[in-house]
Design an enzyme around this catalytic site. Structure first.
Site, short mmCIF file in Angstrom:
data_model
loop_
_atom_site.label_atom_id
_atom_site.label_comp_id
_atom_site.label_asym_id
_atom_site.label_seq_id
_atom_site.Cartn_x
_atom_site.Cartn_y
_atom_site.Cartn_z
N ARG A 84 0.93 -1.11 0.02
CA ARG A 84 -0.13 0.00 -0.04
C ARG A 84 0.83 1.13 0.04
NH1 ARG A 84 -2.05 1.48 4.08
NH2 ARG A 84 -1.18 -0.30 5.74
N TYR A 224 -1.13 -4.00 -7.14
CA TYR A 224 -0.94 -4.55 -5.88
C TYR A 224 -1.88 -4.42 -4.73
CZ TYR A 224 1.74 -7.24 -2.43
OH TYR A 224 2.31 -8.06 -1.59
N GLY A 225 -2.49 -5.41 -4.15
CA GLY A 225 -3.12 -5.55 -2.77
C GLY A 225 -4.10 -4.53 -2.77
N GLY A 226 -4.23 -3.85 -1.77
CA GLY A 226 -5.34 -2.65 -1.43
C GLY A 226 -5.27 -1.57 -2.31
N LYS A 233 -9.40 -2.24 1.47
CA LYS A 233 -9.07 -0.94 2.21
C LYS A 233 -10.01 0.32 1.86
CE LYS A 233 -5.91 -3.17 4.74
NZ LYS A 233 -6.35 -3.86 6.10
N HIS A 253 -11.10 -1.39 11.29
CA HIS A 253 -9.98 -2.14 11.02
C HIS A 253 -9.83 -3.21 11.92
CE1 HIS A 253 -5.28 -2.25 10.03
NE2 HIS A 253 -5.84 -3.30 9.47
N SER A 275 -0.22 -2.54 12.21
CA SER A 275 0.52 -3.58 11.50
C SER A 275 1.49 -4.28 12.58
CB SER A 275 1.28 -3.26 10.38
OG SER A 275 0.40 -2.59 9.48
N ALA A 276 1.88 -5.39 12.56
CA ALA A 276 3.03 -6.07 13.08
C ALA A 276 2.82 -6.31 14.48
CB ALA A 276 4.32 -5.47 12.81
N CYS A 277 1.39 -6.35 15.04
CA CYS A 277 1.13 -6.53 16.55
C CYS A 277 0.40 -7.95 16.55
CB CYS A 277 0.08 -5.46 16.72
SG CYS A 277 1.07 -3.80 16.94
N THR A 280 -3.56 -11.24 13.00
CA THR A 280 -4.14 -12.45 12.44
C THR A 280 -4.02 -13.80 13.30
OG1 THR A 280 -3.58 -11.75 10.06
CG2 THR A 280 -3.90 -14.05 10.43
N ASN A 281 -2.70 -13.76 14.11
CA ASN A 281 -2.43 -14.72 14.97
C ASN A 281 -3.51 -14.86 16.27
OD1 ASN A 281 0.06 -15.01 13.78
ND2 ASN A 281 1.06 -14.10 15.05
N ASP A 302 -9.28 -8.92 9.72
CA ASP A 302 -8.89 -7.82 9.29
C ASP A 302 -9.78 -6.48 9.28
OD1 ASP A 302 -6.88 -5.85 8.16
OD2 ASP A 302 -7.68 -6.16 6.34
N ASN A 395 6.57 -7.84 2.73
CA ASN A 395 5.08 -7.57 2.65
C ASN A 395 4.63 -8.69 1.72
OD1 ASN A 395 2.80 -6.27 3.41
ND2 ASN A 395 2.73 -5.37 1.50
N ARG A 397 2.64 -11.86 0.28
CA ARG A 397 1.14 -12.14 0.68
C ARG A 397 0.51 -13.71 0.14
NH1 ARG A 397 -1.78 -8.01 3.70
NH2 ARG A 397 -0.02 -6.17 3.91
N ARG A 428 2.29 -2.28 19.72
CA ARG A 428 3.36 -2.69 20.26
C ARG A 428 4.19 -1.61 20.86
NH1 ARG A 428 7.60 -6.15 18.15
NH2 ARG A 428 5.92 -7.21 16.65
N PHE A 521 1.51 -15.14 21.63
CA PHE A 521 0.83 -16.45 20.58
C PHE A 521 -0.44 -16.72 21.31
CE2 PHE A 521 5.26 -15.92 19.39
CZ PHE A 521 4.90 -15.30 18.19
#
Length: 614
Positions: A84, A224-226, A233, A253, A275-277, A280-281, A302, A395, A397, A428, A521
């Protein structure tokens, strides 16, 4: 007097498209962009298979080993087209102040002139795909319909996975139901006889443009993507957030998960993370052994659309039909459910290729394979990795049907949505922010979410440890003034009888040696269980200046004895000096919003000062 001449229908629409305004709009876009042909996507499996074969023939797709990854493909984008682009994303409201200081803005007439120039003839030599799609179950009172025009077959096949797409949507539109018009071009017209490239995109011009008042989306130059899958998005957040403001709901979001207790009682939670937090996990969490009998189910990972329901509760749907997830860092150890769903029917983008036709990315296994082809098509060995060269793009996907996720909730496609009992916000943060805290009220919870901050990672910005304010994790996705967005959240606190509780979490606090204090986790289940039990009025806690927090004895520590009382105290400590600095740092964002900042948030800030001083 002669009757006016009806415009010529040049849309090439099949008989199943009965919507006159849709056909006319497609004709107008075709007249501007001048494609060689027009194809209306019906959403069938045969159409998907045919387009994938065409993409293989064009060199855009590599078919993976059908024994290892049946019906899976790998795409490699141009190195300039990998993510993005916030700096090229615009909210073109009529008034600049309505877009606000956190969005890029250009005067609408000026932007339309730019777009008319860019799109004039931009699809020459290409096929225009017309893609009717529904965000959410078709016909749901929470769903919205869009139609994307694109000159990219890559977009067409990804949209089939990510949305309910095709003839069924056109049938629901009928003759006159509203839709959001979305126009996309890779911005690379083909001159007669010119050979195409595997990943066409514009070398110079890239624009992702939203017109909030007319509910339009125009995207140029990126495939690409969004930037190109405009249901994601662009519609589901930037345009939908404006719809939600005007109509009295929330477009967020957020992931949505269910937590089912051994008794069978289920509680649904919506949660927002930058992001990066580990978003999805968390959405696909597998509880540890200490929580035998508990179950976590997934509604979405998401985006959440949330409307007041007839039962006096907020009810939420996941408007997406698939996942466009980040591959690096995904493994059996971090997200076993995600790995299980990636064994078939997946489009991978910018991951590495193994010699036997499988895929790999950093973090997938402890050790990299001896030989790979990297995301740019070059030979790669672990020696290259030691030099800092990635095999898969950071990034990279995967696009995969949501139905393949083992933890999908039986109600994930319920058109009425699921009832939300809690909102959770997390970032984070290595210091200052405790493991979990419950806001004392809706207003204080909105303040907590509005001041959400997260430390940047090198993969995102090239810098680590810099706190970036990301209100509700919506900084890049709110389609209007962020101050008005805060006001809308405050207003929504009066929209339902049974308000969800609001919590903030932080899995990333570190000790004096820089090591994580919390294992994260699956162990995040322990925090989720406390949140659920707070919602049900069963869990205890202690009042602090920030809100209610658990004591060590309020949580289940079976199997995690290393988090003793001393370590837990470090995870939950509220340091008044650090929080005074934290409050000062909120001023930068609030100062930008000026008169649009709701007075209620400034009041809450003052009360928090008083509590910390006391």
């Amino acid at each position: 007097m002669n009757a006016p001449i009806a415009p010529v229908d040049q849309s090439n629409a099949p008989a199943w498209v009965r919507h006159r305004a849709l056909r006319q709009w497609v004709s107008e876009v075709a007249s501007l962009t001048k494609p060689d042909r027009i194809v209306w996507c019906d959403g069938s499996q045969s159409e998907y298979d045919r387009l994938c074969e065409e993409l293989v023939a064009a060199g855009t797709f590599i078919r993976l080993n059908p024994k290892l990854r049946p019906n899976c493909f790998l795409a490699r984008s141009h190195p300039s087209d990998v993510a993005r682009m916030e700096e090229r994303t615009f909210i073109c409201s009529q008034k600049k102040e309505d877009a606000g200081p956190t969005n890029n803005w250009v005067e609408p007439r000026e932007m339309r002139a730019t777009l008319n120039r860019l799109f004039d003839g931009c699809m020459r030599g290409r096929t225009m795909y017309v893609i009717p799609f529904s965000m959410g179950p078709i016909g749901s009172p929470i769903a919205q319909v869009g139609v994307e025009i694109s000159d990219s077959a890559y977009v067409a096949v990804n949209m089939r996975i990510m949305t309910r797409m095709g003839r069924a949507v056109a049938d629901w539109l009928g003759e006159d139901r509203p839709f959001v018009p979305c126009v996309h071009s890779v911005g690379a017209p083909l001159a007669p006889g010119k050979k195409d490239v595997a990943w066409p995109c514009s070398d110079n011009d890239k624009w992702i443009v939203h017109f909030p008042e007319t509910r339009e989306i125009w995207s140029f130059g990126s495939g690409y993507g969004g930037n190109a899958l405009l249901g994601k998005k662009c519609l589901a957040l930037r345009i939908a957030s404006v719809m939600a403001r005007d109509e009295g709901w929330l477009a967020e979001h957020m992931l949505i998960l269910g937590v089912q207790a051994p008794s069978g009682e289920k509680t649904y939670i919506a949660a927002a993370f930058p992001s990066a937090c580990g978003k999805t996990n968390l959405a696909m969490l597998i509880p540890p052994a200490a929580y035998n009998g508990w179950k976590v189910t997934t509604i979405g990972e998401d985006i959440a659309w949330i409307k007041p329901g007839p039962d006096g509760r907020f009810r939420a749907i996941n408007p997406e039909y698939g996942l466009f997830g980040v591959a690096p860092g995904t493994s059996d150890a971090t997200n076993a459910n995600a790995m299980k769903m990636l064994d078939r029917n997946v489009i991978f983008t910018n991951v590495a290729l193994t010699p036997d036709g499988d895929v790999w990315w950093e973090g997938m296994t402890d050790e990299a394979p001896a030989q790979l082809t990297d995301w740019q098509g070059n030979p790669w060995t672990p020696a290259d990795g030691k030099k800092g060269r990635l095999a898969a793009h950071a990034n990279a996907r995967f696009t995969v049907p949501a139905s393949q996720c083992p933890s999908m909730d039986p109600a994930w496609e319920d058109p009425a949505g699921v009832p939300i009992s809690a909102f959770v916000f997390g970032g984070r943060r290595s210091t200052t922010v405790p493991l979990v805290v419950e806001a004392p009220s809706w207003e204080e919870g909105v303040y907590m979410a509005a001041t959400l901050g997260s430390e940047t990672t090198a993969a995102i910005t090239g810098k680590t440890g810099v706190v970036r304010r990301d209100p509700m994790a919506m900084l890049a996705f709110c389609g209007y003034n962020m101050g008005d967005y805060f006001g809308h959240w405050l207003k929504m606190g009066r929209a339902v009888k049974h308000l969800p509780r609001i919590f903030r979490v932080n899995w990333f606090r570190r000790d004096a040696n820089g090591k994580f204090l919390w294992p994260g986790f699956g162990e995040n289940m322990r925090v989720l269980a406390w949140i659920v039990e707070r919602c049900q009025g069963r869990a205890q806690g202690v009042e602090t200046p920030l809100g209610t927090m658990p004591r060590h004895q309020d949580m289940n520590w079976k199997g995690l004895e290393k988090v003793d009382a001393a370590r837990f105290d470090e995870l939950t400590r509220v340091e008044p000096g650090a929080w005074k600095e934290e409050l000062r740092s909120h001023d930068e964002l609030f100062g930008k919003l000026g008169a649009r900042l709701p007075a209620a948030l400034e009041t809450r800030r003052g009360r928090l000062h008083e509590k910390l001083a006391a």
